[in-house]
Design an enzyme around this catalytic site. Structure first.
Site, PDB file in Angstrom:
ATOM      1  N   HIS A 278       0.835  -1.203   0.000  1.00 42.18           N
ATOM      2  CA  HIS A 278       0.000   0.000   0.000  1.00 42.18           C
ATOM      3  C   HIS A 278       0.870   1.254   0.000  1.00 42.18           C
ATOM      4  O   HIS A 278       1.837   1.342   0.752  1.00 42.18           O
ATOM      5  CB  HIS A 278      -0.918   0.017   1.224  1.00 42.18           C
TER       6      HIS A 278
ATOM      7  N   PRO B   5      12.428  11.822  10.644  1.00 39.59           N
ATOM      8  CA  PRO B   5      13.394  10.786  10.259  1.00 39.59           C
ATOM      9  C   PRO B   5      12.857   9.355  10.278  1.00 39.59           C
ATOM     10  O   PRO B   5      13.323   8.503   9.507  1.00 39.59           O
ATOM     11  CB  PRO B   5      14.537  10.963  11.270  1.00 39.59           C
ATOM     12  N   THR B   6      11.885   9.066  11.131  1.00 37.16           N
ATOM     13  CA  THR B   6      11.328   7.708  11.162  1.00 37.16           C
ATOM     14  C   THR B   6       9.824   7.667  10.866  1.00 37.16           C
ATOM     15  O   THR B   6       9.320   6.644  10.401  1.00 37.16           O
ATOM     16  CB  THR B   6      11.555   7.046  12.538  1.00 37.16           C
ATOM     17  N   ALA B   7       9.132   8.774  11.119  1.00 37.20           N
ATOM     18  CA  ALA B   7       7.669   8.786  10.975  1.00 37.20           C
ATOM     19  C   ALA B   7       7.187   9.442   9.693  1.00 37.20           C
ATOM     20  O   ALA B   7       5.993   9.441   9.403  1.00 37.20           O
ATOM     21  CB  ALA B   7       7.030   9.478  12.180  1.00 37.20           C
TER      22      ALA B   7
END
Length: 300
Positions: free
Chosen positions: A80, A167-169
């Site tokens: 997705h 950076p991660t989300a």
């Protein structure tokens, strides 16, 4: 009692402990969590909960905090399209709420998300600040990698937050909309190109049905191809219409329909009298009725 529905789509559909932790974060705010639907191939979970504006906002903030603690998009894979750990957060007016209430809630929540968590946010659908951002697909076009470049352009500066993905989300989209039905039809083949051709013929952008978004994907965990759809106005284009169209298109490809599935909840009037038989739904999916879940939560 004023009721607004919130249906966040989160980029995690495989780790059961994380899926449960996100649900607990939502429920801790006192909202009514009506449903959660996960798919490992999409690697995505859709949560459906209802409540008043203040409780919903707190639930979304708790969801972001938990998602940021558990999800790293750099290690994420799934069929997705996505741009964020908490990918999209729509608010939907149900009882005693106007669309304007949901627009205000989307905008205030977006501001708090960017301020507290450093996640850039785009407003979409009825809450959009620009016409080009109404369609969620335009925001997600090219995925996070392409958006990470576009986000610095004047036309695509986020509505809230710095022009740099977390950076991660990553990035999130928060908006207000009417009821949408997420509906998938699975084919008795693993040839994803068949599902892609069918999706291209039935979706609005391909000259197909009005208010239909569709894509073809491969469900690795089942070994079947899927026509994955969003029906944005089920009164105009009902579930039975798109199901029948997929059956016809699949037959032209020499393929049969295996079954179909609902992601999240649907209004009672969206389903035919015998959805298990008519739409090849499982009994569990045939029970994904919004009004029924509201009654079970004491909100009927």
């Amino acid at each position: 009692m004023t009721l607004i529905e919130c249906v966040p789509n989160v980029s995690e559909g495989r780790r059961t402990a994380v899926i449960a932790a996100l649900a607990e974060a939502i429920a801790a705010s006192g909202v009514h969590l009506l449903d959660r639907s996960s798919d490992p191939s999409h690697n995505r979970t859709v949560y459906t909960f209802v409540g008043g504006a203040e409780a919903l906002q707190q639930a979304v903030l708790r969801l972001f905090a938990s998602a940021i603690a558990h999800i790293d998009l750099g290690a994420h894979s799934g069929v997705h399209p996505r741009i964020g750990a908490v990918d999209v957060v729509p608010f939907v007016p149900l009882r005693g709420a106007a669309m304007s209430d949901c627009i205000d809630l989307a905008r205030s929540t977006a501001a708090l998300v960017s301020e507290r968590f450093g996640v850039p946010v785009y407003l979409y659908e009825e809450a959009a600040s620009r016409a080009a951002r109404r369609n969620l697909a335009e925001i997600r076009r090219g995925g996070l990698a392409k958006l990470a470049t576009r986000i610095r352009e004047d036309e695509w500066l986020p509505d809230f937050g710095a022009p740099e993905p977390h950076p991660t989300a990553g990035v999130s989209a928060i908006g207000a909309r009417r009821i949408l039905i997420a509906y998938n039809v699975n084919l008795e083949t693993n040839r994803v190109e068949v599902a892609k051709r069918i999706a291209g013929r039935i979706r609005t952008s391909g000259g197909g049905f009005d208010h239909v978004k569709a894509m073809g994907v491969l469900l690795d965990h089942r070994g079947v191809a899927q026509v994955s759809m969003n029906l944005t106005d089920y009164h105009c284009t009902p579930m039975t219409t798109v199901f029948d169209a997929v059956v016809r298109e699949a037959a032209d490809e020499g393929v049969e329909v295996l079954d179909s599935e609902i992601v999240g909840l649907v209004p009672a009037d969206a389903l035919p009298s015998d959805p298990v038989e008519r739409l090849k739904l499982s009994p569990v999916d045939a029970n994904r009725v919004l009004e029924r879940r509201l009654q079970q939560a004491g909100l009927g």
